[in-house]
Design a protein around this motif. Structure first.
Motif: not given
Length: 498
Positions: A182-183, A197, A224, A391-392
């Motif tokens: 997440i980052e 991010s 995460q 998720n991304s």
């Protein structure tokens, strides 16, 4: 020997100006308190041993630098900017390609001391340093109820795994290992430190997921973590025979298409060696839970394994147990191909590919010392691609439109003098597989879908970026040019370049 010393600000400036064109090792040792190991020092010797391939160990950096923070990494980058040395950065050293995380005659930056694993036990957000290996992360998180979505072999380093995407036993649930980031904390080529991010530098956020080491040095992955208790994991082993080949390949084809339980995963490997005349199948089975539903793995277990270590254990235990696959003292080469899943009526296409691998590997078993050849059939069902997108964003951008299988091809051997021959054999192996896939697609025996190659398994002669979608490759090139205009990463360190 490089010994750091403390200097006044004026002396520091004077010395730095005098050394501005000197080598990185000398400048870092003379002007900072960062630990720098010379070739005769214990920390240098120990770190050089921690490569999977002895061909990487044989490349001798001028020194090894051990930063402990992003600020220290930035200080090293600021020195690198002043010269034109080749250099490398190393997480776990599991990529066997020479010069990817190894270097001859230039400085090596080891992330060994960037090994934090700081968990928020409420949210499951964990700050992970690139100096961690997967078995270390699993051990640090053991008992917390959370786990890191990492790879399958405990000795693998976090840094290279996540930058390449990272396949996991849990990928059908959560996508790539990179999908859980997440980052990032990132040191750029200009020596500045930034946070990346989905909302801050979103272009970098995307290319760091599958773009490799082209955009900066990651000093922290904020991930995460996922809820997890005990799991089932282990191996089942079969003595190889033609009828066993047919049954196992049919079973992995069917599992890829028909398994609907995202907690279940398999890796199906065939192993051959000229050392002990081994010719066998070794399957890795995984279930993310304490109770395995009936019949999930029956297509494999009913074939009749001669050994079964599949049992209830902790995830940390599984990661430590998996390290038997690392072959110490060997030169290792790894390549990959991705195939589209044929229909059940066309499973003979998989038989053809496997027989081609047997023919290619057989050609070197008798005349190259200490060869171990393996091929891993790894299901990549459309659910993995869908979970990654859920998720991304990532650079790989696999469409969830078809089931695929990722092949990992390994040759390990003992003598450096055989490196050129084995590299040619590897190229002939993955190239022949690719030719067969394209032919099967033309014959409608395999779906004609997007088939990227998986960076974590790529051979140095394969063109990773050319196998991405053209827009993704162009995007990666534009981001790299923007953040690294002088070519610190593009021209002075190894890896695939967009």
């Amino acid at each position: 020997m490089f010994s750091p010393r403390v200097l006044s600000a004026s002396a520091l400036l004077s010395l730095f100006m005098g050394l501005v064109h000197a080598d990185t090792c000398s400048v870092v040792a003379a002007t900072t308190s960062i630990e720098v190991g010379g070739q005769l020092e214990l920390q240098y010797i120990d770190e050089q041993r921690k490569y999977w391939s002895t061909s990487c160990q044989a490349l001798k950096p001028s020194c090894i630098i051990f930063p402990k923070s992003a600020a220290e990494v930035a200080a090293v980058v600021n020195v690198l900017k002043t010269n034109n040395e080749s250099w490398a950065i190393k997480s776990g050293g599991h990529n066997p390609n020479n010069y990817w995380s190894s270097v001859a005659g230039g400085p090596l930056i080891s992330t060994q001391k960037l090994d934090q694993a700081i968990l928020d036990p409420v949210t499951g957000i964990v700050d992970v340093g690139p100096g961690n290996r997967l078995d270390g992360i699993a051990a640090k998180l053991q008992g917390t109820g959370w786990t890191f979505v990492g790879g399958r072999i405990g000795n693998t380093g976090v840094g290279g795994l996540v930058l390449g995407g990272g396949l996991s036993y849990m990928s059908a649930q959560y996508g790539w290992a990179a999908s859980s980031v997440i980052e990032y904390e990132l040191v750029l080529a200009n020596g500045t430190i930034t946070r990346v991010s989905a909302t801050q530098h979103p272009d970098l956020f995307k290319v760091l997921k599958g773009g490799g080491n082209n955009f900066g040095i990651v000093t922290s992955y904020v991930l995460q973590a996922r809820r997890q208790g005990n799991i089932w994991g282990g191996n089942i082993v079969f003595t190889r025979a033609p009828e066993i080949d047919t049954k196992i390949l049919k079973a992995v084809r069917d599992f890829t298409e028909y398994n609907v339980d995202d907690k279940a995963a398999v890796i199906v490997t065939a192993e051959r060696t000229n050392v002990d005349l081994v010719d066998s199948w070794i399957l890795f089975l995984f279930y993310d839970g304490e109770v395995v539903p009936p019949n999930i793995f029956t297509n494999f277990t009913s074939i009749g394994p001669i050994l079964n270590t599949f049992r209830l254990r902790t995830y940390a235990d599984l990661m430590a147990f998996s390290n038997w696959v690392v072959v110490p003292g060997s030169i290792v080469t790894i390549a990959t191909e991705t195939i589209s899943l044929p229909s059940s009526a066309n499973v003979d296409a998989m038989f053809d590919i496997h027989e081609f691998w047997r023919s290619q590997s057989g050609s070197v078993l008798l005349n190259v010392t200490g060869v171990i050849a393996s091929i891993a059939w790894q299901p990549f069902p459309k659910r993995i691609a869908a979970a990654a997108r859920e998720n991304s964003v990532d650079l790989i951008d696999v469409d969830p439109d078809a089931d695929r299988i990722i092949l990992e091809i390994n040759y390990s051997f003992l003598l450096q003098s055989d490196y050129a021959e084995m590299s040619d054999t590897m190229q002939a192996t993955y190239g022949g597989i690719r030719d067969r896939v394209l032919a099967f697609q033309a014959q409608n025996k395999m779906p004609n879908v997007f088939l990227p190659i998986f960076m974590n398994y790529g051979f140095y002669r394969q063109d990773y970026f050319a196998r991405l979608k053209p827009a993704a490759r162009a995007f990666a090139h534009s981001v790299a040019a923007a953040v690294d205009p002088a070519g610190l990463f593009r021209t002075r360190t190894g890896g695939w370049k967009p």
